[in-house]
Structures are given as structure tokens and as C-alpha cells.
Design a protein around this motif. Structure first.
Motif, PDB file in Angstrom:
ATOM      1  N   PHE A 144       0.838  -1.200   0.000  1.00 37.76           N
ATOM      2  CA  PHE A 144       0.000   0.000   0.000  1.00 37.76           C
ATOM      3  C   PHE A 144       0.874   1.251   0.000  1.00 37.76           C
ATOM      4  O   PHE A 144       0.699   2.141  -0.836  1.00 37.76           O
ATOM      5  N   PHE A 145       1.835   1.309   0.908  1.00 40.21           N
ATOM      6  CA  PHE A 145       2.712   2.476   0.966  1.00 40.21           C
ATOM      7  C   PHE A 145       3.605   2.571  -0.267  1.00 40.21           C
ATOM      8  O   PHE A 145       4.198   3.615  -0.513  1.00 40.21           O
ATOM      9  N   SER A 146       3.687   1.513  -1.035  1.00 36.90           N
ATOM     10  CA  SER A 146       4.450   1.532  -2.279  1.00 36.90           C
ATOM     11  C   SER A 146       3.747   2.327  -3.372  1.00 36.90           C
ATOM     12  O   SER A 146       4.265   2.446  -4.480  1.00 36.90           O
ATOM     13  N   HIS A 147       2.575   2.891  -3.037  1.00 37.76           N
ATOM     14  CA  HIS A 147       1.822   3.673  -4.013  1.00 37.76           C
ATOM     15  C   HIS A 147       1.448   5.070  -3.513  1.00 37.76           C
ATOM     16  O   HIS A 147       0.884   5.861  -4.274  1.00 37.76           O
ATOM     17  N   MET A 148       1.746   5.375  -2.247  1.00 36.56           N
ATOM     18  CA  MET A 148       1.307   6.645  -1.677  1.00 36.56           C
ATOM     19  C   MET A 148       2.293   7.784  -1.949  1.00 36.56           C
ATOM     20  O   MET A 148       3.511   7.601  -1.815  1.00 36.56           O
ATOM     21  N   THR A 174       7.084  -1.651   1.774  1.00 40.24           N
ATOM     22  CA  THR A 174       7.346  -0.507   0.897  1.00 40.24           C
ATOM     23  C   THR A 174       8.220  -0.957  -0.260  1.00 40.24           C
ATOM     24  O   THR A 174       8.926  -1.964  -0.170  1.00 40.24           O
ATOM     25  N   GLN A 175       8.181  -0.211  -1.325  1.00 39.76           N
ATOM     26  CA  GLN A 175       9.161  -0.405  -2.395  1.00 39.76           C
ATOM     27  C   GLN A 175      10.426   0.340  -1.976  1.00 39.76           C
ATOM     28  O   GLN A 175      10.421   1.567  -1.870  1.00 39.76           O
ATOM     29  N   GLY A 176      11.484  -0.427  -1.726  1.00 44.92           N
ATOM     30  CA  GLY A 176      12.736   0.156  -1.276  1.00 44.92           C
ATOM     31  C   GLY A 176      13.783   0.164  -2.371  1.00 44.92           C
ATOM     32  O   GLY A 176      13.473   0.187  -3.564  1.00 44.92           O
ATOM     33  N   MET A 177      15.036   0.113  -1.965  1.00 47.36           N
ATOM     34  CA  MET A 177      16.118   0.253  -2.935  1.00 47.36           C
ATOM     35  C   MET A 177      16.207  -0.950  -3.881  1.00 47.36           C
ATOM     36  O   MET A 177      16.611  -0.813  -5.034  1.00 47.36           O
ATOM     37  N   ALA A 178      15.807  -2.114  -3.416  1.00 50.02           N
ATOM     38  CA  ALA A 178      15.806  -3.277  -4.303  1.00 50.02           C
ATOM     39  C   ALA A 178      14.711  -3.186  -5.352  1.00 50.02           C
ATOM     40  O   ALA A 178      14.738  -3.906  -6.358  1.00 50.02           O
ATOM     41  N   SER A 179      13.744  -2.285  -5.119  1.00 51.27           N
ATOM     42  CA  SER A 179      12.629  -2.122  -6.066  1.00 51.27           C
ATOM     43  C   SER A 179      12.954  -1.134  -7.178  1.00 51.27           C
ATOM     44  O   SER A 179      12.196  -1.030  -8.149  1.00 51.27           O
ATOM     45  N   ARG A 180      14.058  -0.416  -7.052  1.00 49.94           N
ATOM     46  CA  ARG A 180      14.375   0.631  -8.025  1.00 49.94           C
ATOM     47  C   ARG A 180      14.461   0.098  -9.449  1.00 49.94           C
ATOM     48  O   ARG A 180      14.054   0.759 -10.403  1.00 49.94           O
ATOM     49  N   VAL A 181      14.978  -1.113  -9.589  1.00 49.87           N
ATOM     50  CA  VAL A 181      15.152  -1.698 -10.920  1.00 49.87           C
ATOM     51  C   VAL A 181      13.823  -1.823 -11.651  1.00 49.87           C
ATOM     52  O   VAL A 181      13.773  -1.728 -12.882  1.00 49.87           O
ATOM     53  N   HIS A 182      12.743  -2.004 -10.913  1.00 50.13           N
ATOM     54  CA  HIS A 182      11.422  -2.157 -11.533  1.00 50.13           C
ATOM     55  C   HIS A 182      10.868  -0.831 -12.043  1.00 50.13           C
ATOM     56  O   HIS A 182       9.893  -0.819 -12.803  1.00 50.13           O
ATOM     57  N   LEU A 183      11.478   0.275 -11.620  1.00 47.94           N
ATOM     58  CA  LEU A 183      11.013   1.596 -12.051  1.00 47.94           C
ATOM     59  C   LEU A 183      12.082   2.333 -12.852  1.00 47.94           C
ATOM     60  O   LEU A 183      12.032   3.560 -12.972  1.00 47.94           O
ATOM     61  N   GLY A 184      13.043   1.590 -13.388  1.00 48.15           N
ATOM     62  CA  GLY A 184      14.056   2.218 -14.225  1.00 48.15           C
ATOM     63  C   GLY A 184      15.225   2.814 -13.475  1.00 48.15           C
ATOM     64  O   GLY A 184      15.920   3.689 -13.998  1.00 48.15           O
ATOM     65  N   ASN A 185      15.435   2.380 -12.230  1.00 50.36           N
ATOM     66  CA  ASN A 185      16.560   2.845 -11.402  1.00 50.36           C
ATOM     67  C   ASN A 185      16.624   4.372 -11.276  1.00 50.36           C
ATOM     68  O   ASN A 185      17.659   4.987 -11.586  1.00 50.36           O
ATOM     69  N   PRO A 186      15.561   5.007 -10.837  1.00 55.33           N
ATOM     70  CA  PRO A 186      15.586   6.469 -10.690  1.00 55.33           C
ATOM     71  C   PRO A 186      16.472   6.909  -9.527  1.00 55.33           C
ATOM     72  O   PRO A 186      16.750   6.127  -8.605  1.00 55.33           O
ATOM     73  N   THR A 187      16.896   8.137  -9.583  1.00 58.09           N
ATOM     74  CA  THR A 187      17.646   8.731  -8.476  1.00 58.09           C
ATOM     75  C   THR A 187      16.671   9.102  -7.359  1.00 58.09           C
ATOM     76  O   THR A 187      15.650   9.730  -7.605  1.00 58.09           O
ATOM     77  N   ILE A 188      16.974   8.702  -6.153  1.00 55.36           N
ATOM     78  CA  ILE A 188      16.105   8.991  -5.013  1.00 55.36           C
ATOM     79  C   ILE A 188      16.460  10.366  -4.451  1.00 55.36           C
ATOM     80  O   ILE A 188      17.628  10.637  -4.157  1.00 55.36           O
ATOM     81  N   PRO A 189      15.483  11.250  -4.292  1.00 58.15           N
ATOM     82  CA  PRO A 189      15.761  12.577  -3.738  1.00 58.15           C
ATOM     83  C   PRO A 189      16.334  12.498  -2.319  1.00 58.15           C
ATOM     84  O   PRO A 189      16.201  11.468  -1.642  1.00 58.15           O
ATOM     85  N   TYR A 194      10.676   8.872  -3.497  1.00 63.51           N
ATOM     86  CA  TYR A 194      10.529   9.136  -4.932  1.00 63.51           C
ATOM     87  C   TYR A 194       9.126   8.714  -5.334  1.00 63.51           C
ATOM     88  O   TYR A 194       8.685   7.610  -5.007  1.00 63.51           O
ATOM     89  N   PHE A 195       8.434   9.595  -6.045  1.00 61.87           N
ATOM     90  CA  PHE A 195       7.060   9.301  -6.456  1.00 61.87           C
ATOM     91  C   PHE A 195       6.894   9.521  -7.949  1.00 61.87           C
ATOM     92  O   PHE A 195       7.277  10.563  -8.485  1.00 61.87           O
ATOM     93  N   LEU A 196       6.325   8.513  -8.615  1.00 59.57           N
ATOM     94  CA  LEU A 196       6.028   8.582 -10.034  1.00 59.57           C
ATOM     95  C   LEU A 196       4.522   8.508 -10.208  1.00 59.57           C
ATOM     96  O   LEU A 196       3.886   7.547  -9.770  1.00 59.57           O
ATOM     97  N   ALA A 197       3.949   9.532 -10.830  1.00 61.18           N
ATOM     98  CA  ALA A 197       2.495   9.605 -10.984  1.00 61.18           C
ATOM     99  C   ALA A 197       2.033   8.715 -12.133  1.00 61.18           C
ATOM    100  O   ALA A 197       1.527   9.185 -13.156  1.00 61.18           O
ATOM    101  N   GLN A 211       3.485   5.225  -8.123  1.00 60.73           N
ATOM    102  CA  GLN A 211       4.570   4.307  -7.784  1.00 60.73           C
ATOM    103  C   GLN A 211       5.543   5.037  -6.870  1.00 60.73           C
ATOM    104  O   GLN A 211       6.041   6.114  -7.219  1.00 60.73           O
ATOM    105  N   THR A 212       5.820   4.455  -5.712  1.00 64.76           N
ATOM    106  CA  THR A 212       6.608   5.136  -4.686  1.00 64.76           C
ATOM    107  C   THR A 212       7.784   4.284  -4.245  1.00 64.76           C
ATOM    108  O   THR A 212       7.631   3.084  -3.981  1.00 64.76           O
ATOM    109  N   LEU A 213       8.943   4.906  -4.174  1.00 66.86           N
ATOM    110  CA  LEU A 213      10.134   4.298  -3.602  1.00 66.86           C
ATOM    111  C   LEU A 213      10.537   5.087  -2.366  1.00 66.86           C
ATOM    112  O   LEU A 213      10.511   6.324  -2.388  1.00 66.86           O
ATOM    113  N   VAL A 214      10.884   4.395  -1.295  1.00 69.37           N
ATOM    114  CA  VAL A 214      11.359   5.086  -0.091  1.00 69.37           C
ATOM    115  C   VAL A 214      12.575   4.371   0.469  1.00 69.37           C
ATOM    116  O   VAL A 214      12.708   3.149   0.351  1.00 69.37           O
ATOM    117  N   THR A 215      13.454   5.130   1.087  1.00 70.08           N
ATOM    118  CA  THR A 215      14.584   4.544   1.787  1.00 70.08           C
ATOM    119  C   THR A 215      14.126   4.085   3.166  1.00 70.08           C
ATOM    120  O   THR A 215      13.102   4.544   3.687  1.00 70.08           O
TER     121      THR A 215
END
Length: 253
Positions: A144-148, A174-189, A194-197, A211-215
Motif C-alpha cells: 500500500f505504501f508503495s503507491h502513496m 514498501t518499495q525500497g532500494m531493491a525495487s528501483r530496478v522495476h522503475l528504471g533505477n531512478p535517483t532517489i531525492p 521518490y514518487f512517479l504519478a 509508484q513510490t520508492l522510499v529509503t
């Protein structure tokens, strides 16, 4: 083909010991059945049932082996339950009278109530609008938090934790650092989020569900700042769920 697919549903539901009914709007099932990673629709259907079973088994282990909740007496809320991918398997480990479900889709709540005989609570787009007079020994929010978005991430943390009884637990991924590959390896602020609408759920506003990535540091800081010492981390396990989502368990004092 439709009859053939139904045979697969019945086969894998029988093998996992659950109800085979699938709602036409089940977005998880539709996402899987259309995903190119599967060689056939049969493989996708099999994954749907066995992955749901695996998630339920992980919840079983966390609640009753690691946290020592009483299986027969502990109330559980499965938040963002969807159309029952995990719910149908949870009913094998949690008595139906103790299992509650909540989703943003009214049709999902109706399906869960009618098909699995569980009590449901209508969720909301904004956490401040969520209303429930009930509290639970455990609140579970898988993916759930992987989308907020940043605007509601922390508020949802507060809201869900407020539903937990004293000595209870909030379990979430949550989608963490191991999840970055699924979203194109974006740079985390620097903020750690990181949030992708964008979303596979076409009926939801992507400003509230994307789509949300968090540390891990972001999650820890949110817990410290928003929960005001009302609980403690019992489990932080990176890349645990699906081998890429991070698992967090917070026990309430």
C-alpha cells in the motif's frame, strides 16, 4: 478459452484450498494475466493463487511465530485488500469473525463481504476522510505504501497506526532500494522518497496513487516524527516481500 481458464482457476484454487471466484475488476489478476513475463495465461493464474498463498504464509509466520499473537482471538485488518488475492488465503489462518478488510473500491468491499464473509470498511483517497470506530490487534498493509505520494504517505502511517490496539502491531511493506530496478533505477531525492504519478489502476487518480520508492531512513524518520514514541520497530527486513519490497513491523506500546 474462457472455459479453459476457468478450469485453471478451479485447479489452482483446489491445490491451494481456497475459493476460486475472481471478480471481473480484480486489477491484480488483470495485471498478471496481461504481463509479458508469463509464458501462458495458465502460468499467470497459477502465480495469482500461489503468490497469494505465499503472502498469507508470511503473514502467518510474522503474526503467530514472531510476534506471538493469539490466532483464535486477535483481530486483523487487511488494509488495501483489493479483490481478495491474499484474503482468500488468510481465511485459512485467521477466523473469519476476526478478519476485517478495507479497500478504496466499493465493488471490492462488496465482493469480499459476499464471497468471503468478512466485514469490510470503505477506504478513502485522503487519510483524514477515513473513518472507523473499530481498532485491531493487527493492521496489515501489503504494497500500500508503495503507491502513496509524499503528500499523504506520513498521514496514512498515522491513520493506520491509530487503528492499532495497545500491544498490537502495524505490518506494512514498501518499495525500497531493491525495487528501483522495476522503475528504471531512478535517483532517489535527498528526502528519501521518490514518487512517479503512474499506476496500473486506471480508475484511480495518479496524484494520490502512483509508484513510490522510499529509503529505510525515510520510513524510520516518519515513524519517529509522526508516531511520537508510541511504538517501536520489531522487524525491519529489506527486500523481504517478493524479494524486493521492504518489510516493517511496528509494535504499539
Amino acid at each position: 478459452m474462457k472455459k479453459e481458464l476457468q478450469q485453471y482457476h478451479e485447479q489452482f484454487a483446489r491445490e491451494t484450498g481456497v475459493i476460486a471466484d475472481i471478480h471481473a475488476e480484480d486489477f491484480i489478476f488483470q495485471f498478471l494475466i496481461e504481463h509479458e513475463v508469463f509464458n501462458s495465461k495458465k502460468d499467470a493464474i497459477k502465480y495469482y493463487y500461489f503468490d497469494g498463498q505465499n503472502s498469507a504464509r508470511q503473514i502467518d509466520d510474522i503474526l503467530y511465530s514472531k510476534l506471538y499473537f493469539e490466532r483464535a482471538n486477535s483481530s486483523v485488518l487487511e488494509f488495501a485488500a483489493g479483490y481478495g488475492c491474499i484474503t482468500r488465503h488468510l481465511l485459512k489462518i485467521i477466523p473469519s469473525q476476526h478478519l476485517f478488510c478495507s479497500d478504496i473500491h466499493p465493488e471490492a468491499n462488496q465482493f469480499l463481504a459476499e464471497t468471503f464473509d468478512v466485514k469490510t470498511i470503505q477506504s478513502t483517497t485522503k487519510p483524514k476522510d477515513f473513518q472507523s470506530n473499530l481498532k485491531f490487534d493487527v493492521v496489515i498493509a501489503v504494497s500500500f505504501f508503495s503507491h502513496m505520494p509524499p503528500t499523504t504517505w506520513g498521514e496514512w502511517l498515522e491513520t493506520l497506526f491509530s487503528l492499532v490496539n495497545p500491544k498490537g502491531a502495524l505490518v506494512f511493506t514498501t518499495q525500497g532500494m531493491a525495487s528501483r530496478v522495476h522503475l528504471g533505477n531512478p535517483t532517489i531525492p535527498e528526502s528519501g522518497i521518490y514518487f512517479l504519478a503512474e499506476s496500473e489502476q486506471k480508475d484511480l487518480d495518479v496524484n494520490y496513487y502512483g509508484q513510490t520508492l522510499v529509503t529505510i531512513a525515510y520510513v524510520v524518520n516518519q515513524v519517529i516524527s509522526r508516531l511520537a514514541g508510541a511504538g517501536e520497530f520489531k522487524i525491519i527486513q529489506p527486500a523481504f516481500w517478493w524479494e524486493h519490497q521492504d518489510l516493517f513491523v511496528i509494535r504499539k506500546f
